[in-house]
Design a protein around this motif. Structure first.
Motif, short mmCIF file in Angstrom:
data_model
loop_
_atom_site.label_atom_id
_atom_site.label_comp_id
_atom_site.label_asym_id
_atom_site.label_seq_id
_atom_site.Cartn_x
_atom_site.Cartn_y
_atom_site.Cartn_z
N LEU A 55 61.41 108.36 32.06
CA LEU A 55 60.40 109.32 31.81
C LEU A 55 59.52 109.49 32.98
N ASN A 57 56.02 110.67 34.59
CA ASN A 57 54.64 111.09 34.31
C ASN A 57 53.58 111.22 35.38
N THR A 62 58.17 105.84 34.18
CA THR A 62 58.23 105.03 32.99
C THR A 62 59.76 104.69 32.58
N VAL A 138 56.34 98.97 24.29
CA VAL A 138 55.85 100.58 24.82
C VAL A 138 54.36 100.69 24.23
N LEU A 140 52.10 104.11 23.57
CA LEU A 140 52.05 105.47 23.70
C LEU A 140 50.57 106.17 23.87
N VAL A 161 54.13 105.67 27.71
CA VAL A 161 54.69 106.98 27.58
C VAL A 161 53.45 107.90 27.59
N THR A 180 58.00 113.91 23.03
CA THR A 180 57.97 113.13 24.38
C THR A 180 58.23 111.45 23.84
N ALA A 181 57.29 111.22 22.62
CA ALA A 181 57.01 109.82 22.00
C ALA A 181 58.47 109.61 21.45
N ALA A 184 61.17 108.47 24.00
CA ALA A 184 60.97 106.88 24.32
C ALA A 184 61.50 106.05 23.39
#
Length: 347
Positions: A55, A57, A62, A138, A140, A161, A180-181, A184
């Motif tokens: 991902l 950012n 990430t 991870v 968030l 994330v 998005t979350a 991940a």
């Protein structure tokens, strides 16, 4: 994110079938996938994505190498995202006023059998050491305004994330943050279920109240510095319009950076239905008693005909209107619909 307000924590302000659908949106199955055994603080879901996940950012990249089992959150909105996806964070900021958990959040916690969430004191901001101590897989941070100062301290702890552009701190919808979350966490299918369930709550409420359709509304928030015309022309269609209401022709006179209404121009607030909230109580620029006792205010058709409603701030309804997330969005519809029905009926 709703553009109704920007200050979380100050409440700046945005029936049986509905409740059932709400629970569908607010929880998430606790059924574990056969090949995953979640550690305490997490629950795995069906609909896993493929890993690793890369991902981009606003601060770099990430990579989530394998399905996360231990998830930390850095904002209340991120906690709501995790809970909606069926994941119980290993640690989350303590944002509850006096320890009272909002109804919509407690429903999700109870559904997941999570008990009391483990929290850190966020009085002085994100507690990096407390998060690191939980060794999350991870972190968030898709629903926070603090990432610009947090990222460099969080990224050594675990993959972070967050949004791809700093401007998205203000502009992403709750659905976009959730997706998005979910990517991940390998829970993209679950995210779609949550979004669909929330949309059904709203469409069912609109269908049950055809009297809402085409009625104009004004949503007004009394802030410390001004009376704010929050349903301005450029404001994205929110829950009121999803339920069938439309903005007044006066909405075009206001914008995000030009939404103050003076006492001399209170007639600008008039609509088929006028909705007010006082998140600051008597600390607003004008007290509820003073505003509602104002002669010009009393002359408004909405006021004279009792098409006026006050959105309560003490129940988290006003702040949830301002800051919708996967848990509170359907709950807002559940709580707001009867208020709107009474206002339309002049009760």
């Amino acid at each position: 994110m709703s553009t109704f307000a920007r200050t979380r924590g100050a409440a700046a302000l945005t029936a049986g079938a509905v409740s059932l659908a709400l629970l569908t949106a607010c929880g998430g199955s606790t059924e574990k996938a056969a090949d995953d055994k979640p550690a305490a603080g997490a629950s795995a879901e069906a609909g896993k994505g493929a890993f690793p996940v890369a991902l981009k950012n606003a601060w770099g990249n990430t990579e989530v190498k394998k399905k996360p089992l231990k998830v930390a959150t850095v904002s209340d909105g991120d906690t709501s995202i995790a809970l909606a996806l069926g994941v119980v964070p290993v640690i989350t900021p303590d944002v509850e006023d006096g320890g009272k958990v909002p109804e919509y959040k407690q429903r999700a916690i109870d559904k997941l059998g999570a008990g009391k969430l483990k929290t850190y004191d966020d009085t002085d901001g994100t507690a990096y050491e407390a998060i690191a101590a939980e060794a999350p897989d991870v972190i968030l941070g898709v629903n926070t305004w603090e990432m610009d100062k947090d990222y460099d301290k969080l990224s050594p702890i675990a993959p972070v994330v967050t949004y791809t552009d700093k401007k998205q701190a203000d502009t992403m919808t709750w659905q976009e943050r959730l997706k998005t979350a979910a990517k991940a966490l390998g829970l993209e299918a679950k995210a779609e279920e949550v979004i669909a369930a929330s949309a059904k709550v709203t469409s069912d409420a609109a269908a049950a109240h055809p009297e809402f359709k085409g009625k104009t509304y004004t949503y007004t928030v009394v802030h410390p510095e001004q009376i704010s015309f929050m349903s301005y022309g450029a404001q994205d269609p929110g829950v009121f319009e999803q339920l069938g209401f439309t903005k007044t022709d006066k909405a075009k006179n206001y914008a995000p950076d030009k939404n103050g209404v003076s006492l001399e121009n209170l007639d600008q607030l008039d609509a088929d239905v006028l909705l007010l909230t006082y998140p600051f109580g008597d600390r607003g620029v004008i007290s509820p008693a003073e505003l509602e006792g104002n002669k010009l205010f009393q002359s408004l058709n909405a006021v004279k005909n009792k098409h006026l409603a006050v959105i309560p701030s003490e129940t988290n309804l006003a702040s949830s209107l301002a800051y919708p997330d996967p848990l509170n969005a359907p709950w807002v519809v559940e709580k707001l619909t009867p208020i709107l029905a009474k206002a339309v009926a002049g009760q």
